[in-house]
Design a protein around this motif. Structure first.
Motif, PDB file in Angstrom:
ATOM      1  N   LEU A  10       0.834  -1.190   0.000  1.00  0.00           N
ATOM      2  CA  LEU A  10       0.000   0.000   0.000  1.00  0.00           C
ATOM      3  C   LEU A  10       0.872   1.244   0.000  1.00  0.00           C
ATOM      4  N   PRO A  11       0.596   2.207  -0.899  1.00  0.00           N
ATOM      5  CA  PRO A  11       1.332   3.469  -0.851  1.00  0.00           C
ATOM      6  C   PRO A  11       1.094   4.168   0.479  1.00  0.00           C
ATOM      7  N   LYS A  12       2.107   4.893   0.949  1.00  0.00           N
ATOM      8  CA  LYS A  12       1.985   5.548   2.249  1.00  0.00           C
ATOM      9  C   LYS A  12       0.813   6.508   2.276  1.00  0.00           C
ATOM     10  N   SER A  13       0.521   7.169   1.144  1.00  0.00           N
ATOM     11  CA  SER A  13      -0.570   8.140   1.123  1.00  0.00           C
ATOM     12  C   SER A  13      -1.927   7.477   1.184  1.00  0.00           C
ATOM     13  N   ASN A  14      -2.010   6.164   0.864  1.00  0.00           N
ATOM     14  CA  ASN A  14      -3.296   5.485   0.831  1.00  0.00           C
ATOM     15  C   ASN A  14      -3.475   4.493   1.970  1.00  0.00           C
ATOM     16  N   ARG A  15      -2.520   4.434   2.904  1.00  0.00           N
ATOM     17  CA  ARG A  15      -2.628   3.440   3.962  1.00  0.00           C
ATOM     18  C   ARG A  15      -3.744   3.756   4.943  1.00  0.00           C
ATOM     19  N   THR A  16      -4.155   4.983   5.039  1.00  0.00           N
ATOM     20  CA  THR A  16      -5.266   5.354   5.899  1.00  0.00           C
ATOM     21  C   THR A  16      -6.260   6.151   5.093  1.00  0.00           C
ATOM     22  N   SER A  17      -7.535   5.962   5.403  1.00  0.00           N
ATOM     23  CA  SER A  17      -8.591   6.670   4.689  1.00  0.00           C
ATOM     24  C   SER A  17      -8.691   8.099   5.192  1.00  0.00           C
ATOM     25  N   GLN A  18      -9.235   8.962   4.353  1.00  0.00           N
ATOM     26  CA  GLN A  18      -9.403  10.357   4.744  1.00  0.00           C
ATOM     27  C   GLN A  18     -10.697  10.563   5.524  1.00  0.00           C
ATOM     28  N   THR A  19     -11.540   9.542   5.664  1.00  0.00           N
ATOM     29  CA  THR A  19     -12.784   9.668   6.391  1.00  0.00           C
ATOM     30  C   THR A  19     -12.780   8.751   7.600  1.00  0.00           C
ATOM     31  N   SER A  20     -13.703   9.011   8.512  1.00  0.00           N
ATOM     32  CA  SER A  20     -13.831   8.210   9.722  1.00  0.00           C
ATOM     33  C   SER A  20     -15.092   7.371   9.657  1.00  0.00           C
ATOM     34  N   LEU A  21     -15.138   6.346  10.514  1.00  0.00           N
ATOM     35  CA  LEU A  21     -16.302   5.472  10.623  1.00  0.00           C
ATOM     36  C   LEU A  21     -16.924   5.638  11.996  1.00  0.00           C
ATOM     37  N   GLY A  22     -18.254   5.588  12.033  1.00  0.00           N
ATOM     38  CA  GLY A  22     -18.980   5.640  13.292  1.00  0.00           C
ATOM     39  C   GLY A  22     -19.970   4.493  13.359  1.00  0.00           C
ATOM     40  N   LEU A  23     -20.017   3.793  14.496  1.00  0.00           N
ATOM     41  CA  LEU A  23     -20.908   2.651  14.667  1.00  0.00           C
ATOM     42  C   LEU A  23     -21.682   2.801  15.971  1.00  0.00           C
TER      43      LEU A  23
END
Length: 255
Positions: free
Chosen positions: A14-27
């Motif tokens: 995974l590219p470093k820029s894509n290893r984390t999403s720019q959005t969050s999740l709520g449950l």
């Protein structure tokens, strides 16, 4: 060793820029399907989040999953917690900032996002209301649905089962009609079996309605394109036998 099977993504690939999403999740998790639907409605109307969907794991446990900017998700989850507490059905809640892509591949938290990308604007409010009635036992929900349809001008759009004998029927119509139908349905459900929960959602967002079950008879089939044959077999041309030129009798020529 290849790790791509079963949706597993190697960390190093995974590219470093894509290893984390720019959005969050709520449950937010509750017991009872009508309660989780009204909880999701409160979450959607409190901030600019997108409803990914509902996850049902049996025994009545239901989870509403939203995603968006971290601040928006935190506001939505807090609104969901407060609503579920008022209903006395809150089980748990969670906010995950910047989820790892592998998490979204495995768990059902990445669906419904293509439509959101195609239509980035906030979904519109519906002019009609939703009514949800939950019972324990299938005969009670069928009897309640029949009584509701006969008592008011409402449409039966679908039903949901979440385990532990819990069944929910979903109706739609004007607010006054939905309220009248639910009153009759509650009495019939108590007469036949056990009434668990009742919810009215006024002016639901399209985002919420897309995640609710819809009866197959109400889904309009898209017109299918006309299939034309790729190869057209040409008929063989018949050969016409012509007389020999030397035997033709030309005008003004004597034999």
């Amino acid at each position: 060793m290849e790790l791509h099977n079963y949706g597993i993504v190697p960390r190093d690939s995974l590219p470093k820029s894509n290893r984390t999403s720019q959005t969050s999740l709520g449950l937010v998790s509750t017991i009872s399907f009508p309660v989780i639907v009204s909880t999701a409605d409160a979450m959607l109307k409190s901030s600019g989040v997108t409803l990914v969907g509902f996850e049902k794991i049996g025994s009545g446990h239901c989870t509403a999953i939203v995603r968006g900017a971290t601040a928006e998700v935190r506001i939505a989850v807090q609104a969901g917690i407060e609503h579920a507490k008022r209903e006395g059905q809150l089980l748990s809640s969670l906010v995950i900032p910047r989820p790892f892509p592998n998490l979204e591949v495995i768990f059902p938290i990445g669906s419904h996002l293509l439509d959101d990308l195609r239509h980035p604007s906030r979904s519109r409010h519906s002019s009609q209301a939703l009514g949800l009635l939950e019972t324990r036992g299938f005969p009670a929900i069928v009897g309640a649905a029949d009584a509701m349809l006969k008592s008011a001008d409402v449409e039966l759009t679908g039903y949901e089962t979440i385990g532990d004998g819990l069944c929910t029927v979903i109706i739609r119509g004007r607010v006054a009609e939905v309220a009248m139908a639910l009153q009759v349905g509650m009495a019939e459900a108590r007469r036949i079996g056990e009434l668990i929960a009742v919810t009215v959602v006024t002016r639901p967002l399209e985002d919420l309605e897309r995640c609710l079950p819809l009866a197959s008879c109400l889904i309009e089939e898209e017109p299918q394109p006309l299939l034309l044959p790729i190869q057209v077999k040409e008929l063989e041309k018949e050969l016409i036998e012509l007389p020999e030129l030397g035997r033709l009798r030309l005008p003004g020529r004597e034999e």
